[in-house]
Design a protein around this motif. Sequence first.
Motif: not given
Lengths: 191, 191
Positions: A21, A28-29, A59, A101, B58, B77-78, B80, B84, B87-88, B108-110
């Motif tokens: 991660k 992601h960030q 992406s 995925t 994204e 920050l994007f 998703k 997947t 992602i937590d 989703i965003v963490s």
Amino acid sequence: MKLLEDRILRDGVVKGGNILKVDSFLNHQIDVRLYDEIGKELYRLFKDEPVTKVLTIESSGIGLAVAAAREFDVPALFAKKNRTKNIDGEVYSSAVESFTTGITYTIIVSKHFLGPQDHVLIVDDFLANGNALLGLIEIVEQSHAKLVGCGIAIEKGFQSGGKMIREKGIRVESLAIIDKMDENGIVFRPQ
Amino acid sequence: MKLLEDRILRDGVVKGGNILKVDSFLNHQIDVRLYDEIGKELYRLFKDEPVTKVLTIESSGIGLAVAAAREFDVPALFAKKNRTKNIDGEVYSSAVESFTTGITYTIIVSKHFLGPQDHVLIVDDFLANGNALLGLIEIVEQSHAKLVGCGIAIEKGFQSGGKMIREKGIRVESLAIIDKMDENGIVFRPQ
């Protein structure tokens, strides 16, 4: 690239299933200063090539492709994962299975934006089993452009993708190559 | 933003179904110099706000968010579009229907990367019916961050999204607003 390796050691988290991660700074960030430095390093590595396009896949690759393309002063181009209403019928395409995925999807690039006159640098955030990269390489082949090489942020050296693609005679430059990772830590390949 | 309007007039292609193709410079192939200028213009518009994060979705928004975030010197920050393995479980989420594909998906965003201390600028390439933006706004609300506003490259002013979101009291700055487009041409809203 020591800056990237240090960041992986500081902020990367190793999970089960060979997942690393790096979503706090890479996919992601996004640490935009780190992206700038990755772009500069890819330029340093490939600056002797007459790059005309930087190609990636949506992406997570997009921001890195833009960072590299800024250095080369050429357009970035990203393969799309599905056919949408916005893409013409005239596309190059390839089937790719996602490591993350497990889903197989079609990636497409408009024929308008890649052709025999182009020298293409492929960029992506991760290289693991190499499926995404193989799909992008196939698209470059379909376009009859010249493939300059592949610039990767993080290669999982314990998976087969990097070896397989280098054995095809394709230049692959990975800024951090992980030879081993588990709950005890991360071991980088000396470069 | 005259630079963007001129580019749309030169290279944009109006298609049926209210589709404006700008894939030669904005959302498939990317003109990195134009992205830099869009980033600078968004900074000029929002520089008096204490922005701490630039949020997008994204895929097409990512490059623009990075360009803006570089100017503010904050992380991008994007959101998703699917869950997947990377992602937590701890995520903010919202349902969004895509204008382009017609598909409804979860974004989703963490929770690690957005919280009450943040001042968020939302960035995207298009604003049409506003669904993607509403999803991002809902995520900012869930995080209890402060929403500074929305910076959009191209707004389709003849669709309802911009009006609806501005009526919520949210600041929306679109660098080019199209009031009318058809086979005869494109009419921009004077700004």
